[in-house]
Write a protein that holds these residues in place. Structure first.
Motif, PDB file in Angstrom:
ATOM      1  N   MET A   1      -7.059  -1.238  -0.556  1.00 49.27           N
ATOM      2  CA  MET A   1      -6.455  -0.180  -1.328  1.00 49.27           C
ATOM      3  C   MET A   1      -6.317   1.059  -0.444  1.00 49.27           C
ATOM      4  SD  MET A   1      -6.119  -0.474  -4.768  1.00 49.27           S
ATOM      5  CE  MET A   1      -5.713  -2.051  -5.342  1.00 49.27           C
ATOM      6  N   THR A   2      -5.158   1.681  -0.524  1.00 49.94           N
ATOM      7  CA  THR A   2      -4.875   2.864   0.282  1.00 49.94           C
ATOM      8  C   THR A   2      -4.811   4.094  -0.610  1.00 49.94           C
ATOM      9  OG1 THR A   2      -3.609   1.522   1.834  1.00 49.94           O
ATOM     10  CG2 THR A   2      -3.245   3.890   1.898  1.00 49.94           C
ATOM     11  N   GLN A  26      -8.754   2.493   2.498  1.00 50.54           N
ATOM     12  CA  GLN A  26      -8.030   3.023   3.644  1.00 50.54           C
ATOM     13  C   GLN A  26      -7.514   4.389   3.209  1.00 50.54           C
ATOM     14  OE1 GLN A  26      -5.096  -0.083   4.215  1.00 50.54           O
ATOM     15  NE2 GLN A  26      -6.166  -0.729   6.071  1.00 50.54           N
ATOM     16  N   VAL A  27      -7.570   5.360   4.096  1.00 51.26           N
ATOM     17  CA  VAL A  27      -7.205   6.729   3.726  1.00 51.26           C
ATOM     18  C   VAL A  27      -6.089   7.242   4.626  1.00 51.26           C
ATOM     19  CG1 VAL A  27      -8.048   9.096   3.463  1.00 51.26           C
ATOM     20  CG2 VAL A  27      -9.554   7.173   2.899  1.00 51.26           C
ATOM     21  N   CYS A  39       4.571  10.567   3.205  1.00 53.27           N
ATOM     22  CA  CYS A  39       3.617   9.455   3.129  1.00 53.27           C
ATOM     23  C   CYS A  39       3.892   8.525   1.944  1.00 53.27           C
ATOM     24  CB  CYS A  39       2.192   9.985   3.018  1.00 53.27           C
ATOM     25  SG  CYS A  39       1.621  10.844   4.491  1.00 53.27           S
ATOM     26  N   ILE A  40       4.734   8.943   1.023  1.00 55.57           N
ATOM     27  CA  ILE A  40       5.026   8.137  -0.163  1.00 55.57           C
ATOM     28  C   ILE A  40       6.120   7.136   0.182  1.00 55.57           C
ATOM     29  CG2 ILE A  40       5.808   8.171  -2.559  1.00 55.57           C
ATOM     30  CD1 ILE A  40       3.089   9.482  -2.153  1.00 55.57           C
ATOM     31  N   LEU A  44       3.057   2.148  -1.374  1.00 54.82           N
ATOM     32  CA  LEU A  44       2.012   2.962  -0.742  1.00 54.82           C
ATOM     33  C   LEU A  44       2.131   4.394  -1.212  1.00 54.82           C
ATOM     34  CD1 LEU A  44       1.822   1.873   3.003  1.00 54.82           C
ATOM     35  CD2 LEU A  44       0.076   1.593   1.258  1.00 54.82           C
ATOM     36  N   PRO A  45       1.070   5.021  -1.487  1.00 53.31           N
ATOM     37  CA  PRO A  45      -0.313   4.562  -1.521  1.00 53.31           C
ATOM     38  C   PRO A  45      -0.628   3.905  -2.868  1.00 53.31           C
ATOM     39  CG  PRO A  45      -0.227   6.874  -2.070  1.00 53.31           C
ATOM     40  CD  PRO A  45       1.194   6.455  -1.765  1.00 53.31           C
ATOM     41  N   ASP A  46      -1.850   3.437  -3.010  1.00 52.61           N
ATOM     42  CA  ASP A  46      -2.279   2.863  -4.288  1.00 52.61           C
ATOM     43  C   ASP A  46      -2.742   3.950  -5.249  1.00 52.61           C
ATOM     44  OD1 ASP A  46      -1.991  -0.025  -3.724  1.00 52.61           O
ATOM     45  OD2 ASP A  46      -3.417   0.447  -2.131  1.00 52.61           O
ATOM     46  N   ALA A  47      -3.163   5.088  -4.710  1.00 53.47           N
ATOM     47  CA  ALA A  47      -3.565   6.246  -5.521  1.00 53.47           C
ATOM     48  C   ALA A  47      -3.416   7.499  -4.676  1.00 53.47           C
ATOM     49  CB  ALA A  47      -5.000   6.101  -6.006  1.00 53.47           C
TER      50      ALA A  47
END
Length: 176
Positions: A1-2, A26-27, A39-40, A44-47
């Motif tokens: 999960m990112t 993962q961050v 970054c979107i 991705l990301p999961d949250a």
């Protein structure tokens, strides 16, 4: 999960990164609005952990933009805010925030909220997939398919190839 962490305070960002990596995530980090939006990507990301106040804009503006980009996808957005007063929180939920955590961040609270938000997002994604499978299956049937409520309201109507697209109003069911 990112997890995407959008936090302009470098110390807070490192603390959140370290804590989340210790939890097995993962961050990805961003420190302003423009970095966050780059970054979107699909999937991705999961949250998203989102600071309410950023140097080049509001976290709520980021949230609104992301909700438009996500096209209904269940991306959990957890707002980190020092302003946990009702008008701010109401505005945050209206902007599309899933939940919020007041600053200073309680890491155990963050861990639990993130766990439940991700679990809910996974369940929602699975339900969407099953609904799409159901619709594909039903639409492939050559027969008429009608789903309704006990009060006679038709909630779904799929005509057959030989049936008109609209139900006949003289039939004993309603399309309310």
């Amino acid at each position: 999960m990112t997890i995407l962490v959008v936090e302009d305070d470098a110390v807070q960002q490192r603390l959140l990164r370290f804590f989340l990596e210790q939890q097995g995530y993962q961050v990805i980090s961003a420190s302003n609005v423009s970095e966050a939006l780059t970054c979107i990507q699909p999937g991705l990301p999961d949250a998203l952990l989102l600071d309410a106040m950023l140097p080049d804009g509001s976290g709520l503006d980021v949230c609104r933009q992301i909700r438009q980009l996500a096209e209904g996808q269940p991306l959990p957005i957890l707002l980190l805010t020092a302003y946990d007063i009702e008008p701010v929180i109401v505005e945050a939920f209206e902007a599309g925030v899933t939940d919020f955590i007041p600053k200073p961040v309680n890491l155990r609270l963050l861990e639990r909220r993130l766990y439940y938000l991700l679990r809910a997002a996974r369940h929602e994604a699975a339900l969407r997939e099953r609904e799409q499978q159901y619709r594909t299956l039903v639409n492939a049937l050559p027969d008429v398919v009608i789903r309704g409520r006990r009060d006679g309201t038709v909630t779904y109507f799929k005509p057959s190839e030989t049936c008109p697209a609209e139900p006949d109003s003289s039939l004993p069911y309603s399309t309310r």
